[in-house]
Design an enzyme around this catalytic site. Structure first.
Site, PDB file in Angstrom:
ATOM      1  CE1 TYR A 192       2.072   2.169  20.677  1.00 48.70           C
ATOM      2  CE2 TYR A 192       0.924   4.312  20.725  1.00 48.70           C
ATOM      3  CZ  TYR A 192       1.180   3.073  20.055  1.00 48.70           C
ATOM      4  OH  TYR A 192       0.554   2.922  18.906  1.00 48.70           O
ATOM      5  CB  ALA A 251      -0.993  -0.127   1.249  1.00 46.07           C
TER       6      ALA A 251
END
Length: 400
Positions: A235, A112
């Site tokens: 994160y 993609a």
């Protein structure tokens, strides 16, 4: 062949075609039992459509809104002797059930990130759908070959600015251990932003808009995770967080572009779930095992399909969207309930090798992990002989 789970690290190297189909059917049944999405999308492109949140978006649009869907993914078919990837079987099952419902469903297998796949997607939309009114961007990839430079860039999961030591759960050995991660270099941060940030999403929307295949009023969303204090060092404040912050920057210009024709672009924040991507993040198995225990006790536990169906119904197409001060759509508010987070934090340091199964829902985590690959699904006979060579009729396979 008879297929049993074989787990190596955070990947299950076998997959079960019948189990994957049953898993997709469970998600479809959830959507149909919860009623239609009022004023929902009708022609949908999902980039990253074969597993996790992307698959849930494709199912929600098709079976909640009667949408025709085009899915882009990078998966591998099975053969007589070797199972394919779970995403291949999920997509085969989705297309089968969509066809039974009289819905258009077609898939493109390929990279993609490439210009080639973007062009094939545009050509397919022109030929089959005319225009699309929703574009969902749900790619998770460890690396990206940049279409303009040809350079292959890798993403890294590291803290920024300092080394971080935290508790983790070794899912193979089922032991709690301390993990120390060294800080990312600037090159690693830049690489992670290039792979996981908003540039490719923007390239997709620019290409679709320039080709005239976005309908007036078209919407787009990219999925992200923010988390709470306990996961922030690794994160949100780490290299992945830099990429996620890049999504927040890129969405502004994408939104401006679509707004000219009455459209909209939003980053959607979803809760932590077990995916192949999240199992690779060192602290996530322990966090998820604790989170599942707390949320199941509260009755607020959700998986991908509950999250994305709710996002589409309530926020993207509903009258009362959950939206934050940054303009993001929020589906993670039950996870971030202060009571839930406080309970997770309180238990975090108390988990030991001896009380792992009592203190956490590690058993539930393991089940969810195996379900990703078509195992542990109710009603499936795992001793039966199955054919791993499952075809997807009409697939455009750019990898062949």
């Amino acid at each position: 062949m008879i297929i049993k789970p074989r787990v190596r690290g955070f990947i299950c190297v076998t997959t079960h075609p019948v189990g994957c189909e049953a898993n997709v059917k469970e998600q479809i049944d959830y959507v149909t039992s919860h009623g239609p999405i009022a004023n929902g999308p009708k022609k949908v492109l999902v980039i990253g459509a074969s597993t996790g949140y992307g698959l849930a978006a494709r199912i929600s649009a098709a079976f909640g809104s009667g949408a025709d869907t085009l899915g882009v993914f990078f998966e591998r078919a099975g053969s007589d002797t070797k199972p394919g990837t779970a995403g291949w079987y999920n997509s085969a099952a989705f297309e089968k059930f969509a066809a039974e419902k009289g819905l258009y469903a077609r898939s493109i297998n390929g990279d993609a990130f490439s210009d080639k796949v973007k062009q094939i997607t545009i050509d397919t939309i022109k030929q089959d759908l005319g225009k699309v009114d929703l574009v969902v961007y749900s790619l998770a990839a460890p690396r990206r070959t940049h279409p303009k430079t040809g350079e292959t860039i890798s993403s890294t999961l590291k803290p920024v600015g300092k080394s971080v030591t935290f508790r983790g759960l070794d899912t193979d050995k089922e032991t709690i251990r301390e993990v120390t991660l060294e800080p990312a270099t600037q090159e690693e941060i830049d690489g992670t932003v290039a792979v996981m940030g908003g540039e490719d999403w923007q390239m997709w929307i620019d290409a679709l808009a320039d080709a005239g295949v976005l309908a007036d009023g078209a919407k787009t969303t990219a999925f992200t995770y923010l988390g709470e204090q306990i996961t922030h060092d690794i994160y949100w404040n780490g290299s992945i967080g830099e990429a996620k912050k890049d999504l927040d920057k890129k969405v502004v210009s994408i939104r401006e572009k679509l707004a000219v024709h009455g459209g909209d672009a939003r980053v959607s924040v979803l809760k932590a779930v077990v995916t192949q991507a999240s199992s690779a993040i060192p602290m996530m198995p322990l966090y998820l095992s604790l989170l599942f225990k707390v949320m199941k006790e509260k009755g607020t536990h959700e998986g991908c399909i509950e999250q994305v169906y709710g996002l589409l119904k309530d926020s993207m197409y509903g009258a009362t969207p959950h939206i934050d001060e940054e303009g993001r759509l929020r589906a993670d508010y039950k996870e971030l309930d202060p009571q839930v987070q406080a309970q997770v934090v309180a238990m975090w340091d108390k988990v030991t090798n001896d009380n792992l199964y009592e203190m956490t829902d590690f058993a539930g985590y393991k089940t969810e992990f195996l379900r990703l690959f078509g195992f542990e699904i109710a009603g499936v006979d795992y001793d039966a002989d199955v054919n791993p060579d499952v075809k997807i009729p009409g697939i455009i396979d750019t990898t062949a």
